[in-house]
Structures are given as C-alpha cells and as structure tokens.
Design a protein around this motif. Structure first.
Motif, PDB file in Angstrom:
ATOM      1  N   UNK A   1      -9.550  -7.333 -42.498  1.00  0.00           N
ATOM      2  CA  UNK A   1      -8.630  -6.860 -41.470  1.00  0.00           C
ATOM      3  C   UNK A   1      -7.306  -6.351 -42.005  1.00  0.00           C
ATOM      4  N   UNK A   2      -7.275  -5.940 -43.269  1.00  0.00           N
ATOM      5  CA  UNK A   2      -6.037  -5.462 -43.899  1.00  0.00           C
ATOM      6  C   UNK A   2      -5.782  -4.012 -43.505  1.00  0.00           C
ATOM      7  N   UNK A   3      -4.592  -3.677 -42.993  1.00  0.00           N
ATOM      8  CA  UNK A   3      -4.271  -2.281 -42.684  1.00  0.00           C
ATOM      9  C   UNK A   3      -4.440  -1.420 -43.930  1.00  0.00           C
ATOM     10  N   UNK A   4      -5.099  -0.267 -43.769  1.00  0.00           N
ATOM     11  CA  UNK A   4      -5.523   0.512 -44.932  1.00  0.00           C
ATOM     12  C   UNK A   4      -5.251   1.995 -44.718  1.00  0.00           C
ATOM     13  N   UNK A   5      -4.737   2.635 -45.765  1.00  0.00           N
ATOM     14  CA  UNK A   5      -4.469   4.076 -45.703  1.00  0.00           C
ATOM     15  C   UNK A   5      -5.101   4.780 -46.893  1.00  0.00           C
ATOM     16  N   UNK A   6      -5.511   6.011 -46.668  1.00  0.00           N
ATOM     17  CA  UNK A   6      -5.933   6.921 -47.737  1.00  0.00           C
ATOM     18  C   UNK A   6      -4.765   7.844 -48.004  1.00  0.00           C
ATOM     19  N   UNK A   7      -4.325   7.920 -49.259  1.00  0.00           N
ATOM     20  CA  UNK A   7      -3.140   8.709 -49.619  1.00  0.00           C
ATOM     21  C   UNK A   7      -3.550   9.652 -50.738  1.00  0.00           C
ATOM     22  N   UNK A   8      -3.721  10.931 -50.437  1.00  0.00           N
ATOM     23  CA  UNK A   8      -4.310  11.856 -51.384  1.00  0.00           C
ATOM     24  C   UNK A   8      -3.544  13.167 -51.466  1.00  0.00           C
ATOM     25  N   UNK A   9      -3.607  13.805 -52.631  1.00  0.00           N
ATOM     26  CA  UNK A   9      -3.025  15.134 -52.802  1.00  0.00           C
ATOM     27  C   UNK A   9      -3.963  16.233 -52.317  1.00  0.00           C
ATOM     28  N   UNK A  10      -5.209  15.876 -52.023  1.00  0.00           N
ATOM     29  CA  UNK A  10      -6.161  16.862 -51.526  1.00  0.00           C
ATOM     30  C   UNK A  10      -5.774  17.295 -50.113  1.00  0.00           C
ATOM     31  N   UNK A  11      -6.217  18.493 -49.729  1.00  0.00           N
ATOM     32  CA  UNK A  11      -5.881  19.037 -48.419  1.00  0.00           C
ATOM     33  C   UNK A  11      -6.794  18.471 -47.337  1.00  0.00           C
ATOM     34  N   UNK A  12      -6.356  18.583 -46.090  1.00  0.00           N
ATOM     35  CA  UNK A  12      -7.104  18.023 -44.978  1.00  0.00           C
ATOM     36  C   UNK A  12      -8.555  18.521 -44.896  1.00  0.00           C
ATOM     37  N   UNK A  13      -8.847  19.820 -45.076  1.00  0.00           N
ATOM     38  CA  UNK A  13     -10.255  20.240 -44.994  1.00  0.00           C
ATOM     39  C   UNK A  13     -11.154  19.528 -46.014  1.00  0.00           C
ATOM     40  N   UNK A  14     -10.652  19.328 -47.230  1.00  0.00           N
ATOM     41  CA  UNK A  14     -11.432  18.608 -48.243  1.00  0.00           C
ATOM     42  C   UNK A  14     -11.601  17.150 -47.866  1.00  0.00           C
ATOM     43  N   UNK A  15     -10.534  16.557 -47.373  1.00  0.00           N
ATOM     44  CA  UNK A  15     -10.574  15.141 -47.021  1.00  0.00           C
ATOM     45  C   UNK A  15     -11.557  14.903 -45.879  1.00  0.00           C
ATOM     46  N   UNK A  16     -11.613  15.828 -44.934  1.00  0.00           N
ATOM     47  CA  UNK A  16     -12.550  15.675 -43.826  1.00  0.00           C
ATOM     48  C   UNK A  16     -13.990  15.598 -44.326  1.00  0.00           C
ATOM     49  N   UNK A  17     -14.316  16.378 -45.352  1.00  0.00           N
ATOM     50  CA  UNK A  17     -15.655  16.300 -45.939  1.00  0.00           C
ATOM     51  C   UNK A  17     -15.830  14.971 -46.664  1.00  0.00           C
ATOM     52  N   UNK A  18     -14.819  14.567 -47.426  1.00  0.00           N
ATOM     53  CA  UNK A  18     -14.909  13.304 -48.173  1.00  0.00           C
ATOM     54  C   UNK A  18     -15.065  12.108 -47.245  1.00  0.00           C
ATOM     55  N   UNK A  19     -14.479  12.176 -46.054  1.00  0.00           N
ATOM     56  CA  UNK A  19     -14.570  11.059 -45.118  1.00  0.00           C
ATOM     57  C   UNK A  19     -15.996  10.839 -44.618  1.00  0.00           C
ATOM     58  N   UNK A  20     -16.838  11.855 -44.744  1.00  0.00           N
ATOM     59  CA  UNK A  20     -18.249  11.655 -44.416  1.00  0.00           C
ATOM     60  C   UNK A  20     -18.886  10.657 -45.374  1.00  0.00           C
ATOM     61  N   UNK A  21     -18.369  10.608 -46.606  1.00  0.00           N
ATOM     62  CA  UNK A  21     -18.830   9.625 -47.590  1.00  0.00           C
ATOM     63  C   UNK A  21     -18.056   8.319 -47.475  1.00  0.00           C
ATOM     64  N   UNK A  22     -16.737   8.417 -47.381  1.00  0.00           N
ATOM     65  CA  UNK A  22     -15.878   7.236 -47.397  1.00  0.00           C
ATOM     66  C   UNK A  22     -15.953   6.438 -46.092  1.00  0.00           C
ATOM     67  N   UNK A  23     -16.229   7.137 -44.991  1.00  0.00           N
ATOM     68  CA  UNK A  23     -16.268   6.483 -43.683  1.00  0.00           C
ATOM     69  C   UNK A  23     -14.964   6.693 -42.931  1.00  0.00           C
ATOM     70  N   UNK A  24     -15.071   7.275 -41.758  1.00  0.00           N
ATOM     71  CA  UNK A  24     -13.858   7.556 -40.981  1.00  0.00           C
ATOM     72  C   UNK A  24     -13.210   6.294 -40.437  1.00  0.00           C
ATOM     73  N   UNK A  25     -13.998   5.224 -40.328  1.00  0.00           N
ATOM     74  CA  UNK A  25     -13.447   3.954 -39.869  1.00  0.00           C
ATOM     75  C   UNK A  25     -12.907   3.098 -41.014  1.00  0.00           C
ATOM     76  N   UNK A  26     -12.936   3.655 -42.226  1.00  0.00           N
ATOM     77  CA  UNK A  26     -12.480   2.878 -43.381  1.00  0.00           C
ATOM     78  C   UNK A  26     -10.963   2.850 -43.507  1.00  0.00           C
TER      79      UNK A  26
END
Length: 222
Positions: free
Chosen positions: A98-123
């Motif tokens: 239950x730890x608050x969690x953020x993804x902090x990346x230099x990649x742009x939003x379109x790339x991150x949206x694809x990566x979230x399919x792997x990482x999990x949008x609820x992660x």
C-alpha cells in the motif's frame, strides 16, 4: 516510492541503442560508444544535441531528430519490453504494502503509455513524464513534482535510478536514493546506496534507507 523507468524497471536501453544507431546511419554516420553512454538518462533535446555533435553535424535541428527517434522507438516499444531483474517482484511488493508509488521518467508520454501496458497502469498512483515538466533530469523537478502529486514529503520518498543523470536528479530533490546500475557503471557517492540488482532489494532495505535519510536530517544535540 519513486521509480525511474528505462533501465530501472524495464530493459529498454537496448531498444534506444537500436533507434539511435538507426538515426546516426540515416545521417550517414555511426554513434560512438562514448556518446551513447553519455546520452543515457538525458532529455530528448540533450540526447539529440549529443548525437549531432558526435556525428560532427551540430547544425541539425534537435526537434526534427527527436521526432524521428520518437517514431522509431514507438515501433520498437511495441515489440515488447522485458523487465529488469527483480523489478516486477519489487514493484509488486511495494504495491501490496500500500505504499504510494510514482513513475518518474525522462521518456515522453506516448512512449510511457506503451510501457504501461507492460508495467501495469494500476502499478502507479502518479506518472511524471519528461515532456510534462519544465526541467528534466538531472534537475530535481521531476522527483519534486512526483512527491507533490503523491502528497508525500520528498524526504519520505525513496527514488530508484540506474543512470548518473537520474541519480543526480533524485539526490538533488532530497529523496533517499537507491542506485542500481544497468548500462553504465555508477561511481560510489555519499548519500547514495548502491546495489547490483533489484533482486537484492526488499521492503526492509527501503525502510532502512528512509531511516538513514531521517537520521541525516536530524540536527545534532547541542
């Protein structure tokens, strides 16, 4: 918890290798190994300036080159993104606790949206992308922004990074920093805990890092 993405959670740097070399060859050159190492963790604009300088073509427009790279890397990201060792398990343990969690990346939003399919949008409770802040890593703004959006003091956050640029950003923000080298070695630095792999990381270690961070902030008794 504040997680970097490329090279920390997902093994995407090899895809960036392909895209950058493809662009270099498009321009009639070859990206040097030294330049490629320097590019890791930098913003797109800075990466393109480094690539242009390495090719001896500083007159090229970073925005044009950045658009080419973005289109190519989008293609490559869609082919699949492998997890870094231990990353899936650690992220799962953090979320289960239950730890608050953020993804902090230099990649742009379109790339991150694809990566979230792997990482999990609820992660993640919060996602901060490189094109959504005024100053990118190594500036502390991305990590400060993530902590603010989470509603957690930055001094109560652990940031996990793999690159010198990312480590500098996290350290400057005031977070506890865990460095996990991937493509390039990281020098040992005061105030930065380093491990060889996320397989060596558990919730007990993260708690210890926060305790050490609090001790460092505690004023000495008079």
């Amino acid at each position: 918890m504040l997680f970097d993405m490329d090279g920390t959670l997902i093994d995407s740097e090899k895809l960036w290798d392909v895209a950058l070399q493809d662009l270099a060859r498009e321009y009639g050159g070859e990206l040097s190994a030294a330049a490629r190492r320097s590019i890791i963790g930098t913003s797109m604009a800075e990466s393109m300036r480094m690539l242009h300088d390495d090719l001896g073509q500083p007159e090229r427009d970073p925005q044009v080159s950045g658009a080419w790279i973005n289109a190519r890397i989008l293609e490559l990201f869609r082919t699949g993104l492998p997890w870094r060792p231990g990353a899936f398990e650690l992220l799962g343990a953090v979320r289960a606790a239950g730890i608050p969690t953020a993804l902090v990346t230099s990649s742009t939003r379109p790339l991150v949206e694809i990566a979230l399919d792997t990482l999990g949008r609820d992660s993640f409770d919060v996602v901060v992308c490189g094109d959504e802040v005024l100053a990118t890593k190594p500036h502390p703004e991305p990590y400060l922004t993530a902590a603010r959006l989470l509603g957690v003091p930055i001094s109560r956050c652990v940031a996990i990074e793999d690159s010198p640029t990312g480590v500098a950003s996290a350290f400057a923000s005031g977070a506890a920093v865990l460095a996990v080298p991937a493509e390039v070695p990281l020098p040992q630095a005061d105030g930065v805990h380093q491990v060889a792999s996320l397989t060596d990381v558990d919730l007990e270690l993260l708690t210890a890092l926060l305790a050490a961070r609090a001790d460092a902030d505690r004023p000495l008794a008079s």
